[in-house]
Design an enzyme around this catalytic site. Sequence first.
Site, PDB file in Angstrom:
ATOM      1  N   HIS A 138       0.896  -0.920   0.532  1.00 21.43           N
ATOM      2  CA  HIS A 138      -0.013  -0.326  -0.031  1.00 21.43           C
ATOM      3  C   HIS A 138       0.873   1.293  -0.136  1.00 21.43           C
ATOM      4  O   HIS A 138       1.898   1.015  -0.098  1.00 21.43           O
ATOM      5  CB  HIS A 138      -0.487   0.397   1.381  1.00 21.43           C
ATOM      6  CG  HIS A 138      -2.052   0.859   1.998  1.00 21.43           C
ATOM      7  ND1 HIS A 138      -1.408   2.291   2.189  1.00 21.43           N
ATOM      8  CD2 HIS A 138      -3.091   0.910   1.527  1.00 21.43           C
ATOM      9  CE1 HIS A 138      -2.803   3.084   1.691  1.00 21.43           C
ATOM     10  NE2 HIS A 138      -3.671   2.384   1.803  1.00 21.43           N
ATOM     11  N   ASP A 215       3.119  -4.194   8.192  1.00 21.53           N
ATOM     12  CA  ASP A 215       2.176  -3.337   8.054  1.00 21.53           C
ATOM     13  C   ASP A 215       0.437  -4.711   8.016  1.00 21.53           C
ATOM     14  O   ASP A 215       0.471  -5.273   6.929  1.00 21.53           O
ATOM     15  CB  ASP A 215       1.980  -2.992   7.029  1.00 21.53           C
ATOM     16  CG  ASP A 215       0.419  -2.360   6.316  1.00 21.53           C
ATOM     17  OD1 ASP A 215      -0.166  -2.315   7.259  1.00 21.53           O
ATOM     18  OD2 ASP A 215       0.616  -1.883   4.466  1.00 21.53           O
ATOM     19  N   GLN A 218      -5.026  -4.782   6.937  1.00 22.94           N
ATOM     20  CA  GLN A 218      -6.031  -6.389   5.899  1.00 22.94           C
ATOM     21  C   GLN A 218      -5.198  -6.919   6.709  1.00 22.94           C
ATOM     22  O   GLN A 218      -6.082  -8.220   6.344  1.00 22.94           O
ATOM     23  CB  GLN A 218      -5.504  -6.081   4.812  1.00 22.94           C
ATOM     24  CG  GLN A 218      -5.431  -4.720   3.894  1.00 22.94           C
ATOM     25  CD  GLN A 218      -6.457  -4.166   4.172  1.00 22.94           C
ATOM     26  OE1 GLN A 218      -7.458  -4.935   4.869  1.00 22.94           O
ATOM     27  NE2 GLN A 218      -7.409  -3.386   3.655  1.00 22.94           N
ATOM     28  N   LYS A 241     -10.111  -1.099  10.249  1.00 24.28           N
ATOM     29  CA  LYS A 241     -10.001  -2.164  10.206  1.00 24.28           C
ATOM     30  C   LYS A 241     -10.733  -2.871  10.480  1.00 24.28           C
ATOM     31  O   LYS A 241     -11.143  -4.239   9.904  1.00 24.28           O
ATOM     32  CB  LYS A 241      -9.060  -1.865   9.172  1.00 24.28           C
ATOM     33  CG  LYS A 241      -8.652  -0.817   7.727  1.00 24.28           C
ATOM     34  CD  LYS A 241      -8.165  -1.243   6.525  1.00 24.28           C
ATOM     35  CE  LYS A 241      -7.705   0.204   6.472  1.00 24.28           C
ATOM     36  NZ  LYS A 241      -7.761   0.570   5.187  1.00 24.28           N
ATOM     37  N   CYS A 379      -4.571   2.745  -3.818  1.00 22.69           N
ATOM     38  CA  CYS A 379      -3.484   2.784  -3.088  1.00 22.69           C
ATOM     39  C   CYS A 379      -2.695   2.192  -2.800  1.00 22.69           C
ATOM     40  O   CYS A 379      -1.450   1.796  -2.074  1.00 22.69           O
ATOM     41  CB  CYS A 379      -4.058   3.563  -1.119  1.00 22.69           C
ATOM     42  SG  CYS A 379      -4.978   5.049  -1.520  1.00 22.69           S
TER      43      CYS A 379
HETATM   44  C1  LIG Z   1      -2.368  -3.066   3.135  1.00 28.52           C
HETATM   45  C2  LIG Z   1      -2.760  -1.431   4.357  1.00 28.52           C
HETATM   46  N1  LIG Z   1      -1.758  -0.294   4.635  1.00 28.52           N
HETATM   47  C3  LIG Z   1      -2.034   0.166   5.248  1.00 28.52           C
HETATM   48  C4  LIG Z   1      -3.220   0.962   4.650  1.00 28.52           C
HETATM   49  C5  LIG Z   1      -3.757   2.116   5.404  1.00 28.52           C
HETATM   50  O1  LIG Z   1      -4.413   2.192   6.486  1.00 28.52           O
HETATM   51  P1  LIG Z   1      -4.828   3.810   7.429  1.00 28.52           P
HETATM   52  O2  LIG Z   1      -5.090   4.109   6.223  1.00 28.52           O
HETATM   53  O3  LIG Z   1      -6.292   3.850   8.359  1.00 28.52           O
HETATM   54  O4  LIG Z   1      -4.036   3.892   7.141  1.00 28.52           O
HETATM   55  C6  LIG Z   1      -3.788   0.842   4.444  1.00 28.52           C
HETATM   56  C7  LIG Z   1      -5.633   0.991   4.079  1.00 28.52           C
HETATM   57  O5  LIG Z   1      -6.584   0.667   2.900  1.00 28.52           O
HETATM   58  C8  LIG Z   1      -3.501  -0.651   3.878  1.00 28.52           C
HETATM   59  O6  LIG Z   1      -4.893  -1.381   3.474  1.00 28.52           O
END
Ligand SMILES: Cc1ncc(COP(=O)(O)O)c(C=O)c1O
Length: 421
Positions: A138, A215, A218, A241, A379
Site C-alpha cells: 500500500h 503492515d 489488512q 479496519k 492506494c
Molecule cells: C495494506 C494497508 N496498509 C495500510 C493502510 C493504511 O491504513 P490507514 O489509512 O487506516 O492508515 C491500508 C488502508 O487501506 C492498507 O490496506
Amino acid sequence: MSAAAAEIRPPEEARSPFDINRVRADFPILSSQVHGKQLVYLDNAATTQKPQAVIDAISRYYTHENANIHRGVHQLSQTATDSYEAARQTIQHFLNAADQREIIFVRGATEGINLVAQTYGRVHVGAGDEIVVSAMEHHSNIVPWQILCEEKGAHLRVAPISDQGELLLEQFEALLNEKTKLVAVTHVSNALGTVNPIAQIVEAAHRKAIPVLVDGAQAVPHLPVDVRELGCDFYAFSGHKIYGPTGIGILYGKRELLESMPPYQGGGDMIRSVTFEKTLYNQLPYKFEAGTPHIAGVIGLGAALDYLSGVGMEAALAHEQDLLDYGTRALEAVPGLRLVGTAKEKAGVLSFVMENIHPHDIGTILDQQGIAIRTGHHCAQPVMQRFGIPATARASLAIYNTRSDIDALVAGIHKLKEVFA
Ligand SMILES: Cc1ncc(COP(=O)(O)O)c(C=O)c1O
C-alpha cells in the site's frame, strides 16, 4: 442469484456454529437501504462497519467519562485513564505482545509506519543504505520510506511478486545485504488479498540482523496475529479496519527497539520534565504519545476487540474464509471476469477486472443495486503497474457478510454485463 452461484451453494451455512444472524444484528448500518435497495456492504478493506458495542462504548465515554487522561486527580480523569489503559491491555493480549509498553497508540497504520520511518529510520538509516519493501505494498508502506530515503540518500529496494501475486521469496532474500537497514512488508495485500509468509520473511531478515516492520492493516481483521510467534520487530494496524473507530491505530514495537528510538513528536505527555536547557522524555509507551490522544477512539478500539472475542474470533474467521472460497468460485464462474490476485494463501479480498467494462463502471452500476464495492488502484498503484491494469473492482469481506451478499454481487455483475452487452 446466478446459476453458477446456485450450483455451488452448499447447505452448510445454516448448520454453522457461527450465528451470522446475530452478528449481523449487532451492526445497525447493515439494515440500511441504499438507492431503495438493501445494502450489501463489500468494501470492508476500505473500512469496516461498527457493532453497537463499539458505538455504545464511545457514547458511554462521552456521556459519562469524558475527561483528559493521565493529568487529573479528579474522578472523571481517573476513570477515563483507566478505560484508556485497559484498552491498551486488551490490545496487548490481542497481539500477544510481551509487554503493554510495546503498544503505542497512533492514528492508524499510516502513522505507525511514518513513526518508525521518522524515528528508527532517522537514527539508523544513512547514505547508501537500503530499505526493502515488496511490490504489493500500500502507498502508506512505500511513501514514508521514499521520504526517508530522499532525506538520507538511501535506496528503496523492491522484492518482486509472481503473476499470482505471491512474494518471490528467493528474490526477496537475494535483496538482503549488509546495507539493508529494514524490511517493511505487508502481512496481507489490500489489492490482491495475498497473505505473506511473515515468519519466514522475519527469519530470513533476522539471519542478517535486519529488523522487520509488518503492515498489518489488512491482516488483523482476517487472521489471528501473534507478534511473538511472527517474530517481527514492528507491527502496525488501523482500528477502523477491525470494527473500531477511525483515527486510531496501533504500532507494536519490541521494547528494546522502542527504547532506543528518539521520540516522534514533541509535546505534552511525552516528557518527564522540561526546562529550556534540557527536556527528559517520558518512559514507554508515552514517549511516543505526544499530546491529548484519541481517547474515545482507544476505548472504541478496545470495545471492538472485546466484541470480536465475544463473537469467537476463530469461528468468525472460519466463516470469512468459507466466504472467500465461495466468492472465488462464484466469480471464477463468471465469463469475461478475471480475478487479480490468486495466491494460494489469501484473506478477505476479491479483486477483479472484466472484459470491456471499466472498474469504475462496475462500481457505479453495482452501487445502483445497493452493492458497495471499491474500484480504483486501492492506494497500491505499483500493484496495478505490475499487472498492467489501471484499476480493479474489489469486493472485500468481513465477518458479517454472507453467501447471499456474494450471490447479490454475482447477480449484479450479470446485470451489468447485460447493460454493457
Ligand atoms: C495494506 C494497508 N496498509 C495500510 C493502510 C493504511 O491504513 P490507514 O489509512 O487506516 O492508515 C491500508 C488502508 O487501506 C492498507 O490496506
